[in-house]
Design a protein around this motif. Structure first.
Motif, PDB file in Angstrom:
ATOM      1  N   VAL A  91       0.824  -1.204   0.000  1.00 45.19           N
ATOM      2  CA  VAL A  91       0.000   0.000   0.000  1.00 45.19           C
ATOM      3  C   VAL A  91       0.867   1.268   0.000  1.00 45.19           C
ATOM      4  O   VAL A  91       0.564   2.250  -0.678  1.00 45.19           O
ATOM      5  CB  VAL A  91      -0.959  -0.006   1.219  1.00 45.19           C
ATOM      6  CG1 VAL A  91      -1.648   1.346   1.385  1.00 45.19           C
ATOM      7  CG2 VAL A  91      -2.002  -1.109   1.064  1.00 45.19           C
TER       8      VAL A  91
ATOM      9  N   MET B  28       1.787   2.406  -3.544  1.00 47.02           N
ATOM     10  CA  MET B  28       0.774   2.600  -4.598  1.00 47.02           C
ATOM     11  C   MET B  28       0.593   4.067  -4.950  1.00 47.02           C
ATOM     12  O   MET B  28       0.458   4.907  -4.061  1.00 47.02           O
ATOM     13  CB  MET B  28      -0.578   2.024  -4.143  1.00 47.02           C
ATOM     14  CG  MET B  28      -0.594   0.518  -4.100  1.00 47.02           C
ATOM     15  SD  MET B  28      -2.184  -0.102  -3.476  1.00 47.02           S
ATOM     16  CE  MET B  28      -1.825  -1.863  -3.400  1.00 47.02           C
TER      17      MET B  28
ATOM     18  N   TYR C  94      -2.223  -6.962  -3.722  1.00 48.57           N
ATOM     19  CA  TYR C  94      -3.037  -5.828  -4.204  1.00 48.57           C
ATOM     20  C   TYR C  94      -4.205  -5.570  -3.258  1.00 48.57           C
ATOM     21  O   TYR C  94      -5.331  -5.955  -3.536  1.00 48.57           O
ATOM     22  CB  TYR C  94      -3.510  -5.985  -5.647  1.00 48.57           C
ATOM     23  CG  TYR C  94      -3.740  -7.385  -6.194  1.00 48.57           C
ATOM     24  CD1 TYR C  94      -4.666  -8.256  -5.621  1.00 48.57           C
ATOM     25  CD2 TYR C  94      -3.058  -7.810  -7.340  1.00 48.57           C
ATOM     26  CE1 TYR C  94      -4.891  -9.510  -6.164  1.00 48.57           C
ATOM     27  CE2 TYR C  94      -3.269  -9.080  -7.881  1.00 48.57           C
ATOM     28  CZ  TYR C  94      -4.177  -9.910  -7.289  1.00 48.57           C
ATOM     29  OH  TYR C  94      -4.400 -11.156  -7.825  1.00 48.57           O
TER      30      TYR C  94
ATOM     31  N   ASP D 193      -5.518  -2.810  -2.850  1.00 51.38           N
ATOM     32  CA  ASP D 193      -6.475  -1.936  -3.560  1.00 51.38           C
ATOM     33  C   ASP D 193      -7.544  -2.764  -4.271  1.00 51.38           C
ATOM     34  O   ASP D 193      -8.738  -2.456  -4.214  1.00 51.38           O
ATOM     35  CB  ASP D 193      -5.754  -0.990  -4.535  1.00 51.38           C
ATOM     36  CG  ASP D 193      -4.833  -1.707  -5.530  1.00 51.38           C
ATOM     37  OD1 ASP D 193      -4.514  -2.907  -5.338  1.00 51.38           O
ATOM     38  OD2 ASP D 193      -4.413  -1.049  -6.511  1.00 51.38           O
ATOM     39  N   TYR D 194      -7.120  -3.833  -4.917  1.00 51.97           N
ATOM     40  CA  TYR D 194      -8.065  -4.726  -5.601  1.00 51.97           C
ATOM     41  C   TYR D 194      -9.034  -5.350  -4.589  1.00 51.97           C
ATOM     42  O   TYR D 194     -10.259  -5.348  -4.797  1.00 51.97           O
ATOM     43  CB  TYR D 194      -7.287  -5.817  -6.341  1.00 51.97           C
ATOM     44  CG  TYR D 194      -8.145  -6.925  -6.910  1.00 51.97           C
ATOM     45  CD1 TYR D 194      -8.849  -6.745  -8.093  1.00 51.97           C
ATOM     46  CD2 TYR D 194      -8.255  -8.159  -6.256  1.00 51.97           C
ATOM     47  CE1 TYR D 194      -9.641  -7.769  -8.611  1.00 51.97           C
ATOM     48  CE2 TYR D 194      -9.041  -9.181  -6.765  1.00 51.97           C
ATOM     49  CZ  TYR D 194      -9.731  -8.983  -7.952  1.00 51.97           C
ATOM     50  OH  TYR D 194     -10.510  -9.993  -8.460  1.00 51.97           O
TER      51      TYR D 194
ATOM     52  N   LEU E 111      -4.603   3.856  -7.977  1.00 54.63           N
ATOM     53  CA  LEU E 111      -5.842   3.720  -7.191  1.00 54.63           C
ATOM     54  C   LEU E 111      -7.049   4.218  -7.986  1.00 54.63           C
ATOM     55  O   LEU E 111      -8.111   3.590  -7.989  1.00 54.63           O
ATOM     56  CB  LEU E 111      -5.725   4.488  -5.875  1.00 54.63           C
ATOM     57  CG  LEU E 111      -4.642   3.996  -4.903  1.00 54.63           C
ATOM     58  CD1 LEU E 111      -4.597   4.898  -3.675  1.00 54.63           C
ATOM     59  CD2 LEU E 111      -4.873   2.543  -4.504  1.00 54.63           C
TER      60      LEU E 111
ATOM     61  N   SER F  53     -11.499  -2.902  -3.505  1.00 54.06           N
ATOM     62  CA  SER F  53     -12.500  -2.605  -4.547  1.00 54.06           C
ATOM     63  C   SER F  53     -13.591  -3.679  -4.537  1.00 54.06           C
ATOM     64  O   SER F  53     -14.770  -3.388  -4.761  1.00 54.06           O
ATOM     65  CB  SER F  53     -11.849  -2.490  -5.934  1.00 54.06           C
ATOM     66  OG  SER F  53     -11.524  -3.764  -6.488  1.00 54.06           O
TER      67      SER F  53
ATOM     68  N   TRP G  48     -10.382   2.031  -8.790  1.00 53.69           N
ATOM     69  CA  TRP G  48     -11.753   2.356  -8.348  1.00 53.69           C
ATOM     70  C   TRP G  48     -12.665   2.544  -9.572  1.00 53.69           C
ATOM     71  O   TRP G  48     -13.814   2.101  -9.572  1.00 53.69           O
ATOM     72  CB  TRP G  48     -11.808   3.622  -7.494  1.00 53.69           C
ATOM     73  CG  TRP G  48     -10.839   3.755  -6.341  1.00 53.69           C
ATOM     74  CD1 TRP G  48     -10.314   4.920  -5.866  1.00 53.69           C
ATOM     75  CD2 TRP G  48     -10.279   2.724  -5.492  1.00 53.69           C
ATOM     76  NE1 TRP G  48      -9.460   4.668  -4.803  1.00 53.69           N
ATOM     77  CE2 TRP G  48      -9.427   3.337  -4.556  1.00 53.69           C
ATOM     78  CE3 TRP G  48     -10.413   1.330  -5.455  1.00 53.69           C
ATOM     79  CZ2 TRP G  48      -8.716   2.626  -3.585  1.00 53.69           C
ATOM     80  CZ3 TRP G  48      -9.697   0.610  -4.485  1.00 53.69           C
ATOM     81  CH2 TRP G  48      -8.875   1.258  -3.568  1.00 53.69           C
TER      82      TRP G  48
END
Ligand code: NAP
Length: 248
Positions: free
Chosen positions: A97, A100, A154, A156-157, A105, A160, A109
Motif C-alpha cells: 500500500v 501505490m 493488491y 487496492d483490488y 488507485l 474494490s 476504483w
C-alpha cells in the motif's frame, strides 16, 4: 421468448464462459469488451455457431459516455434488458500500500467500482417496475479477496471488491420491491488471463496445492453460479454473496 443479458468484460475468462453458458440457456447476450475485439468476436462466433444470439459491443465501462453508448446499443440491437452481469475487472502488479500511486488507485476504483455503479444504474432504469420495466436480475462479480485483503499483493483490488460486496447488499435492498434481484459471486483462484495481467501468470497453478480442493477453479464453474443467480431458480435469493472458491 429469449431474455436479454449484458455481460461486461465478456471477451475472455469468466465473462466469456458466462456468455457461452447463458446463450445455451436461452439468453441473448451482449458481449462487452474493452479492446480485444478478436476475442470478443470469437465468443460471438462460438455462440452463433451453436444457434444462439449474441453481439459484441466495445465500451470501456470505466468511462460514462461508453457505458451510455453500450446500453443504447443493447436497447437498439437486442431489445429490453432482463439481466446484467457486472464482471469487467482488473488487478495490478503486486505492490504494498505504501508504494501505490494515486493514478493506480484511481484506475482501480474506476474500473472495478464506478463501472459497476454506472452499469447497474442504467440497468435499473430499464428493468425496475418503478420505471415501467418488467424486473430482472443483476449479478456482480466480486472476489474472496474482499475478505482476505490480499496483503503485499493488491490490497487496492481487495478493497474494490469489498466495495462491490457492500454495493450488492445496498442495491439489493433498494430495488427488491421493484422486481430486481441483486447478488454477487465471489470467486477464489480461477484459471484465467487475469493473473498474467497482474504479472504472475503461474499463480493459479502455483496456488493449487494450498487450496482446500487442491486446484484452481475454472471460468465455467463461476459461470454456473452466475447463471443460477440470474435464473428463476434463485427467485428468493437477493443480497447474497455466494463464494465459489474451492473452500478458500
Ligand atoms: P480476465 O480473464 O483478465 O478478463 C477480463 C475481461 O474484462 C476481459 O474481457 C476484458 O476485456 C474486460 N475488461 C477489462 N477492463 C475493462 C473495461 N474497462 N471495460 C470493459 N471491459 C473490460 O479476467 P477474469 O479472471 O475473467 O475476471 C473477471 C472478473 O472476475 C473480474 O471482476 C475479476 O476481478 C473477478 N475475479 C477473478 C478471479 C480469478 O482468479 N480469475 C478471482 C476472483 C474474482 P478485453 O479482452 O477487451 O481486455
Amino acid at each position: 421468448m429469449p431474455q436479454t443479458l449484458l455481460i461486461t468484460g465478456a471477451s475472455r475468462g469468466i465473462g466469456a464462459a458466462t456468455a457461452i453458458l447463458a446463450a445455451s440457456q436461452d439468453w441473448q447476450v451482449a458481449v462487452n469488451y474493452a479492446s480485444n475485439s478478436l476475442a470478443a468476436d470469437g465468443v460471438v462466433r462460438q455462440i452463433r455457431a451453436a444457434g444462439g444470439v449474441a453481439i459484441a459491443v466495445q465500451a470501456d465501462v470505466s468511462i460514462e459516455a461508453d457505458v451510455l453508448r453500450l446500453f443504447e446499443t443493447v436497447d437498439a440491437k437486442l431489445g429490453r434488458l432482463d439481466g446484467l452481469v457486472n464482471n469487467a475487472g482488473v488487478v495490478d502488479l503486486a505492490q504494498r500500500v505504501d508504494e501505490m500511486s494515486v493514478s493506480r488507485l484511481s484506475r482501480m476504483w474506476a474500473t472495478n467500482i464506478t463501472s459497476s455503479f454506472m452499469c447497474a444504474a442504467q440497468a435499473v432504469r430499464r428493468m425496475s417496475t418503478k420505471y415501467g420495466g418488467n424486473g430482472g436480475a443483476i449479478v456482480n462479480v466480486s472476489s474472496v479477496a474482499s475478505r482476505l485483503g490480499s496483503p503485499a499483493q493488491y490490497v487496492d483490488y481487495a478493497a474494490s471488491k469489498a466495495a462491490i460486496d457492500t454495493f450488492t447488499l445496498g442495491l439489493a435492498k433498494e430495488v427488491a420491491s421493484e422486481g430486481i434481484r441483486v447478488n454477487a459471486v465471489r470467486p477464489g483462484i480461477i484459471d484465467t488471463d487475469i493473473h498474467a495481467s497482474g504479472g504472475d501468470p503461474g499463480r493459479a497453478a502455483r496456488m493449487a496445492a494450498q487450496l482446500p480442493l487442491q486446484r484452481a477453479g475454472t471460468a465455467d464453474e463461476i459461470a454456473q453460479a452466475i447463471l443460477w443467480l440470474l435464473s428463476d431458480q434463485a427467485s428468493y435469493t437477493t443480497g447474497t454473496l455466494l463464494d465459489v472458491a474451492g473452500g478458500r
